[in-house]
Motif scaffolding. Structure first.
Motif, PDB file in Angstrom:
ATOM      1  N   ARG A   1       0.169   6.800   4.545  1.00  0.00           N
ATOM      2  CA  ARG A   1       0.297   5.577   5.342  1.00  0.00           C
ATOM      3  C   ARG A   1       0.958   4.413   4.626  1.00  0.00           C
ATOM      4  N   TRP A   2       1.714   4.685   3.582  1.00  0.00           N
ATOM      5  CA  TRP A   2       2.403   3.562   2.955  1.00  0.00           C
ATOM      6  C   TRP A   2       3.613   3.173   3.787  1.00  0.00           C
ATOM      7  N   CYS A   3       4.088   1.942   3.585  1.00  0.00           N
ATOM      8  CA  CYS A   3       5.269   1.484   4.321  1.00  0.00           C
ATOM      9  C   CYS A   3       6.449   2.384   3.953  1.00  0.00           C
ATOM     10  N   PRO A   4       7.324   2.647   4.896  1.00  0.00           N
ATOM     11  CA  PRO A   4       8.518   3.423   4.562  1.00  0.00           C
ATOM     12  C   PRO A   4       9.283   2.705   3.452  1.00  0.00           C
ATOM     13  N   GLY A   5       9.694   3.456   2.470  1.00  0.00           N
ATOM     14  CA  GLY A   5      10.474   2.862   1.388  1.00  0.00           C
ATOM     15  C   GLY A   5       9.631   2.367   0.219  1.00  0.00           C
ATOM     16  N   CYS A   6       8.316   2.456   0.330  1.00  0.00           N
ATOM     17  CA  CYS A   6       7.435   1.975  -0.746  1.00  0.00           C
ATOM     18  C   CYS A   6       7.570   2.873  -1.978  1.00  0.00           C
ATOM     19  N   GLY A   7       7.516   2.243  -3.144  1.00  0.00           N
ATOM     20  CA  GLY A   7       7.627   2.996  -4.393  1.00  0.00           C
ATOM     21  C   GLY A   7       6.500   3.993  -4.594  1.00  0.00           C
ATOM     22  N   ASP A   8       5.410   3.818  -3.881  1.00  0.00           N
ATOM     23  CA  ASP A   8       4.268   4.715  -4.024  1.00  0.00           C
ATOM     24  C   ASP A   8       4.632   6.168  -3.687  1.00  0.00           C
ATOM     25  N   TYR A   9       5.547   6.337  -2.750  1.00  0.00           N
ATOM     26  CA  TYR A   9       5.933   7.696  -2.343  1.00  0.00           C
ATOM     27  C   TYR A   9       6.475   8.484  -3.525  1.00  0.00           C
TER      28      TYR A   9
ATOM     29  N   GLY B   1      -6.580  -1.230  -2.499  1.00  0.00           N
ATOM     30  CA  GLY B   1      -5.211  -1.720  -2.529  1.00  0.00           C
ATOM     31  C   GLY B   1      -4.320  -0.621  -1.996  1.00  0.00           C
ATOM     32  N   CYS B   2      -3.030  -0.913  -1.859  1.00  0.00           N
ATOM     33  CA  CYS B   2      -2.123   0.111  -1.324  1.00  0.00           C
ATOM     34  C   CYS B   2      -2.183   1.365  -2.177  1.00  0.00           C
ATOM     35  N   SER B   3      -2.031   1.188  -3.485  1.00  0.00           N
ATOM     36  CA  SER B   3      -1.972   2.357  -4.370  1.00  0.00           C
ATOM     37  C   SER B   3      -3.264   3.153  -4.310  1.00  0.00           C
TER      38      SER B   3
ATOM     39  N   ASN C   1       2.062  -1.274 -10.899  1.00  0.00           N
ATOM     40  CA  ASN C   1       2.274  -2.719 -10.955  1.00  0.00           C
ATOM     41  C   ASN C   1       3.414  -3.093 -10.013  1.00  0.00           C
ATOM     42  N   ASN C   2       3.066  -3.824  -8.946  1.00  0.00           N
ATOM     43  CA  ASN C   2       4.134  -4.296  -8.051  1.00  0.00           C
ATOM     44  C   ASN C   2       4.167  -5.817  -7.995  1.00  0.00           C
ATOM     45  N   GLU C   3       3.387  -6.441  -8.876  1.00  0.00           N
ATOM     46  CA  GLU C   3       3.388  -7.904  -9.025  1.00  0.00           C
ATOM     47  C   GLU C   3       3.097  -8.650  -7.723  1.00  0.00           C
TER      48      GLU C   3
ATOM     49  N   TYR D   1       0.022  -8.705  -4.097  1.00  0.00           N
ATOM     50  CA  TYR D   1      -1.016  -8.066  -3.308  1.00  0.00           C
ATOM     51  C   TYR D   1      -0.371  -7.565  -2.025  1.00  0.00           C
ATOM     52  N   GLY D   2      -0.292  -6.247  -1.884  1.00  0.00           N
ATOM     53  CA  GLY D   2       0.368  -5.675  -0.718  1.00  0.00           C
ATOM     54  C   GLY D   2      -0.568  -5.512   0.458  1.00  0.00           C
ATOM     55  N   LEU D   3      -1.716  -4.856   0.209  1.00  0.00           N
ATOM     56  CA  LEU D   3      -2.613  -4.513   1.311  1.00  0.00           C
ATOM     57  C   LEU D   3      -3.135  -5.747   2.043  1.00  0.00           C
TER      58      LEU D   3
ATOM     59  N   TYR E   1       6.056   0.524 -12.984  1.00  0.00           N
ATOM     60  CA  TYR E   1       6.676  -0.500 -12.153  1.00  0.00           C
ATOM     61  C   TYR E   1       6.935   0.113 -10.782  1.00  0.00           C
ATOM     62  N   GLN E   2       6.366  -0.530  -9.767  1.00  0.00           N
ATOM     63  CA  GLN E   2       6.425   0.048  -8.429  1.00  0.00           C
ATOM     64  C   GLN E   2       6.935  -0.997  -7.463  1.00  0.00           C
ATOM     65  N   ASN E   3       7.953  -0.640  -6.741  1.00  0.00           N
ATOM     66  CA  ASN E   3       8.545  -1.609  -5.825  1.00  0.00           C
ATOM     67  C   ASN E   3       7.755  -1.702  -4.527  1.00  0.00           C
ATOM     68  N   CYS E   4       7.357  -2.923  -4.202  1.00  0.00           N
ATOM     69  CA  CYS E   4       6.747  -3.171  -2.887  1.00  0.00           C
ATOM     70  C   CYS E   4       7.873  -3.753  -2.042  1.00  0.00           C
ATOM     71  N   ASN E   5       8.491  -2.887  -1.270  1.00  0.00           N
ATOM     72  CA  ASN E   5       9.688  -3.339  -0.558  1.00  0.00           C
ATOM     73  C   ASN E   5       9.374  -4.290   0.586  1.00  0.00           C
ATOM     74  N   VAL E   6       8.118  -4.405   0.943  1.00  0.00           N
ATOM     75  CA  VAL E   6       7.778  -5.301   2.033  1.00  0.00           C
ATOM     76  C   VAL E   6       7.481  -6.722   1.541  1.00  0.00           C
ATOM     77  N   PHE E   7       6.705  -6.845   0.501  1.00  0.00           N
ATOM     78  CA  PHE E   7       6.301  -8.193   0.074  1.00  0.00           C
ATOM     79  C   PHE E   7       6.927  -8.669  -1.235  1.00  0.00           C
ATOM     80  N   ASN E   8       7.538  -7.745  -1.983  1.00  0.00           N
ATOM     81  CA  ASN E   8       8.076  -8.178  -3.274  1.00  0.00           C
ATOM     82  C   ASN E   8       9.277  -7.318  -3.642  1.00  0.00           C
TER      83      ASN E   8
HETATM   84  S1  SF4 Z   1       2.723  -3.326   1.285  1.00  0.00           S
HETATM   85 FE1  SF4 Z   1       4.104  -2.913  -0.379  1.00  0.00          FE
HETATM   86  S2  SF4 Z   1       2.934  -1.743  -1.844  1.00  0.00           S
HETATM   87 FE2  SF4 Z   1       1.836  -1.681   0.072  1.00  0.00          FE
HETATM   88  S3  SF4 Z   1       2.512   0.183   1.050  1.00  0.00           S
HETATM   89 FE3  SF4 Z   1       3.836  -1.464   1.814  1.00  0.00          FE
HETATM   90  S4  SF4 Z   1       5.540  -1.467   0.446  1.00  0.00           S
HETATM   91 FE4  SF4 Z   1       3.967  -0.275  -0.542  1.00  0.00          FE
END
Ligand code: SF4
Lengths: 618, 340
Positions: B18-26, B53-55, B123-125, B127-129, B200-207
């Motif tokens: 359930r992470w956002c598409p494009g999230c570094g977590d994938y 948290g997201c991760s 670390n995505n610097e 708070y995503g969730l 280092y993990q990119n949060c493409n939605v918030f950072n």
């Molecule tokens: S909010 Fe950011 S860190 Fe969380 S799942 Fe979406 S892109 Fe990934």
């Protein structure tokens, strides 16, 4: 000539500076009296500060012991004998001495300096100004007598003074005609490596004993016969010690490793100290970095198939709240011990209170029921913490075990069980019985509504658990409205069902139905029982029932409450059990509350029972 | 018995990710699932524990044992598990907020105790969730939902914090470099003791793009310094720059212009704490004139006893000394008496 009087029971209070060895003196007398066959109940009273200034009121350490040839259930309301090592000890405890009681005072502790420290007005010495005339006062220069008996021992004056408590103990042994043997044995063991100290202490004790014979102003000696006790083997036990041993016993009986994780806090730390000595039982103690780590690491251990236990007192329990919720969502066994103390906030760390019942029952976010049990006496800590472990493991749930500062530090003789006599506890780790292609369902329940304990290392049962609401049976994350309501109700029913697996409530003493039932829980047991007995001797219709299971309640409790005209609920809080009873049974119970950080006296309870009995008399 | 041959697929669960598409977590999930079969572990002996948290959704996607615990406490849950079940392979998945804000206390204590577990610190610097507040690793000036005028919180350098907490294994890697990520995951697994992997993990939605200077082709070579044991510190678009130690002072040298030969450069030594301290403090803002590149790879490793081993030793010692616990003796105590 000394005369000997016969007494049924006696309360002695030893008091002095925390450096005077008061606790040791008290414990030694306790052991000797117990060995002799007296029934006994004790309570230590430590100063709140670790190193309170010497000679001050804040620095007074006390040890109260109540022993007798009759059944003894409390450390006693007031003392018959007050043994004081200094002026502060007298001042702090005189109000607790019965009229006509005996004072044994170390006169050297009443010099100008000590009198000043005890805040007596200048020039006033209670030992000399007649203010103690209604008591029998024995003013003895214990310091001088001890020093002179140890002259030539090669010890420094400071070292000699450390034996003053033994002189006092010897004198008290003489008063009650007790043997010094067990203390001599103790000293030999304690100072194995310093024979000169064994010799000095024994010498001082014997000097105290013989001083009784030779004293000019004659002292009365007392005879307190052995009590008629049930046949069996006994030992003396403190509440925290009983709690620790109960945990070890439960873990051993289930064949699990005990993981006890805690953060130091008064008055629970002694459980940690005791358990840390029992590594050879497979007990792992973990002093965590904080209260939250303590409980969450215990949850980790439980997840791994161990008996996870955490303990604290009120403030620490508050910090653990979120994690208790996690444990109940995970439906893992966990025992949470709360040795209650005066609150709120830091409150009264060294004083006792029963004010965390509602916290245990309700103190979490969401609908978060857990089982709650409470101990009534020091030795009952063993039985009830054992029960807490049993319920936790057999019902896969967090269980609160409530104790308090009063029974945690209090002691009594305990007719201890044999290991083989302890109730069996069933641990059923899940086994892989899946058919090919079948998925493991971690939240599938049995008829007790209990899920399986599938632990890491079990091939084929890999699964994930978590704090997010989960789908019934599969345990997958679910935000479905219907499912959430179902899960909330299931978790509640699971706790309610425990009632089928606990004993029915019994009437502890008094008639099975009638005018007044006194319903208690926790450490008020001894004083309620004693007061009810005395009230019945006066002809009043008073029964006493004491709750050990607080969630769920025993199934027959509601029926019992209906059998009496009035229900009185004494609590050392502002009325907590009473709220639950009223809510659950619509019964107009009456509260009797004391929130002073000290236990109920038998006298005040009896007075309340009598007043009420007069009112409800037809 | 032959170990079962596992494939990455065996580690995939039936749960929708359930992470956002494009999230570094994938990418991180993919690499973890890829290396798992190579680690020689049985699936049932692996446990993933996360906080919030997201991760921290990670365990739901790994077909092993797992627990999604509460915010900040995965480290503490793992400590209790590892203390009692040392034979398990325990992996902690956490984020910058989870591990360094709400769970900061447990993180540092886990590190000093050196339980043999692996920490994957995403670390995505940010708070995503909770939808975009600044985190303890966000740079000063970060404009986020809760800091419209820019953050005035000075950020942690996670590896420096962990080194200060007596960590025994410190590495940095990134979601966008699968090969490096896999290599570091394997190294972390091999380390006996707590391995701390900052990813280092990119949060493409918030950072979005927080680490792009280190991860994008155009700047990566100049800004990211990939260290390898016994190899000189070399970076730059064409590998033209090196780092030399002038006493304890690091100096960037131009290998072409300054006539410095690679043997004169700082040779990376994971076991050297002094060097690690200097290296880990290469934490400048890449926009700053004369800044050092950001180091990636295993920056520090030390061998030190693990808590669970010391505990097991004490248990064995206690048994050797007193014998296996005898419950009847314990119940009886030292001062029992009998009434006949
Ligand atoms: S909010 Fe950011 S860190 Fe969380 S799942 Fe979406 S892109 Fe990934």
């Amino acid at each position: 000539m000394t005369k000997t009087e016969i007494k049924n029971d006696v309360v002695i209070l030893f008091a002095g500076d925390s450096g005077d060895g008061i606790q040791l003196t008290g414990t030694q007398f306790t052991n000797t009296a117990a060995l002799y066959g007296n029934d006994i109940s004790t309570f230590p009273n430590f100063p709140a500060e670790i190193r309170a200034p010497q000679g001050t009121l804040a620095g007074v350490s006390g040890f109260q012991l109540h022993f007798g040839s009759v059944e003894i259930l409390t450390p006693g309301d007031a003392s018959d004998v007050l043994v004081v090592m200094n002026a502060a000890g007298l001042k702090a405890n005189l109000s607790q001495l019965k009229e006509g009681g005996i004072i044994v005072a170390n006169s050297e502790g009443f010099d100008a300096k000590n009198l000043g420290l005890a805040k007596y007005p200048e020039g006033v010495n209670p030992l000399q100004n007649g203010s103690l005339d209604k008591y029998k006062v024995h003013s003895i220069d214990i310091t001088k007598l001890t020093r002179s008996c140890l002259a030539g021992s090669g010890l420094s004056t400071k070292e000699m003074d450390r034996s003053r408590n033994m002189f006092v103990l010897g004198l008290v042994y003489w008063m009650y005609n007790r043997s010094m043997d067990s203390t001599i044995e103790y000293l030999k063991e304690q100072f194995k490596k310093r024979p000169e100290l064994v010799e000095a202490n024994v010498k001082a004790m014997k000097a105290g004993y013989h001083f009784g014979d030779t004293i000019e102003a004659p002292m009365t000696r007392y005879e307190v016969k052995a009590a008629v006790q049930e046949r069996g083997s006994y030992r003396n036990i403190m509440g925290n010690q009983a709690t620790a041993i109960g945990l070890v016993a439960a873990a051993k009986k289930m064949g699990l490793q005990l993981f006890y994780a805690t953060y130091p806090i008064t008055p629970a730390s002694d459980i940690l100290h005791e358990l840390s000595k029992h590594k050879n039982f497979g007990v792992k103690t973990f002093q965590a970095e904080d209260e939250i780590a303590a409980i969450t690491s215990a949850i980790g251990a439980s997840f791994g198939g161990n008996l996870g236990v955490t303990a604290s007192s009120g403030p620490g329990i508050a910090l653990k709240g979120e994690a208790i919720g996690l444990a109940l969502m995970l439906e893992l066994p966990l025992v949470i011990i709360n040795v209650q103390r005066g609150g709120p906030s830091t409150g009264l760390p060294t004083k006792t209170e029963q004010a965390d019942l509602l916290q245990a029952l309700y103190g979490r976010n969401g609908e978060a029921p857990v089982a709650v049990v409470a101990a009534s006496t020091p030795s009952d800590c063993f039985h009830m913490v054992y029960e807490a472990c049993r319920i936790a493991v057999e019902h896969m749930t967090p269980v609160f075990f409530l104790s308090d500062g009063y029974i945690a530090n209090g002691a009594e003789p305990w007719k201890f069980p044999l290991a083989a006599e302890l109730k069996d506890i069933h641990v059923n780790f899940a086994k892989n019985t899946l058919q090919p292609g079948e998925k493991y369902r971690p939240y599938k329940r049995d008829d007790k509504l209990v899920r399986e304990w599938a632990i890491p290392g079990t091939k084929g049962l890999e699964h994930r658990v978590g704090g997010i609401e989960k789908e019934n049976e599969t345990g997958n994350i679910s935000y479905e409205p219907e499912n959430h309501e179902l899960m909330v109700k299931l978790r509640q029913s699971k706790i309610d069902k425990i009632a089928d697996y606990i004993p029915l409530q019994e009437i502890d003493s008094g008639p099975e139905s009638g005018k007044l039932l006194v319903l208690g829980w926790g450490s008020t047991y001894g004083s309620i029982k004693t007061a009810a007995k005395e009230a019945r001797l006066d002809g009043w219709d008073v029964a006493h029932a004491h709750l050990q299971y607080l969630n769920p309640f025993p199934k027959n409790l509601g029926a019992i409450l209906l059998k009496y005209d009035r229900i009185l609920i004494p609590e050392m809080n502002n009325g907590q059990l009473i709220k639950v009873i009223r809510d659950k049974y619509f019964i107009d119970a009456m509260g009797f509350n004391k929130i002073k950080g000290v236990p109920f006296t038998t006298a005040e309870l009896k007075k309340k029972m009598t007043e009420l009995s007069v009112k409800i008399r037809p | 018995m032959e170990a079962t041959k596992l494939t990455p697929k065996d580690f995939v669960t039936d749960q929708d990710v359930r992470w956002c598409p494009g999230c570094g977590d994938y990418s991180i999930l993919k690499q973890v699932q890829t290396v798992m079969p190579e680690l020689g572990l049985e699936r049932e002996n692996i446990v993933f524990i996360s906080g919030i948290g997201c991760s921290s959704r990670f365990p739901y996607y790994m077909d092993t044992y797992g627990m999604h615990s509460i915010h900040g406490r995965a480290t503490a849950v793992a400590s209790g598990l590892k203390a009692t079940r040392p034979e398990l392979s325990v992996w902690i998945v956490t984020g910058d907020g989870d591990s360094m804000s709400i769970g900061g206390n447990h993180l540092i204590h886990l590190l000093r105790r050196n339980f043999d577990v692996n920490i994957l610190l995403f670390n995505n610097e940010i708070y995503g969730l909770t939808k975009g507040q600044y985190s303890p690793t966000s740079p000063v000036g970060k404009v986020a939902k809760s800091t419209p005028m820019g953050s005035i919180d000075y950020p942690f350098n996670p590896l420096a914090l962990c080194l200060g907490a007596s960590s025994t294994f410190l590495a940095r890697t990134m979601d966008r470099d699968p090969v490096h990520l896999r290599e570091i995951l394997k190294r972390g697994n091999t380390h006996k003791g707590t391995s701390l992997l900052e990813i280092y993990q990119n949060c493409n939605v918030f950072n979005d793009g927080a680490f792009e200077v280190f991860t994008e082709k155009s700047t990566k070579k100049a800004e990211a310094l990939f260290v390898q044991q016994d190899k000189p510190l070399i970076f730059g678009a064409n590998g033209e720059k090196g780092i030399k130690l002038d006493g304890l002072k690091p100096v960037v040298v131009d290998l072409n212009a300054d006539g410095v030969s690679p043997d004169e450069l700082w040779i990376h030594d994971e076991k050297d704490k002094t060097k690690a301290t200097i290296l880990i403090n290469f934490f400048d803002d890449p926009a700053k004139e004369g800044h050092f590149p950001r180091p990636f790879g295993v920056l520090y490793e030390e061998m030190r006893f693990c808590y669970e081993d010391a505990l097991a030793l004490q248990m064995a010692e206690a048994i050797a000394l007193k014998g296996e616990g005898d419950l009847d003796k314990l119940l009886k105590g030292n001062n029992a008496w009998t009434i006949n």
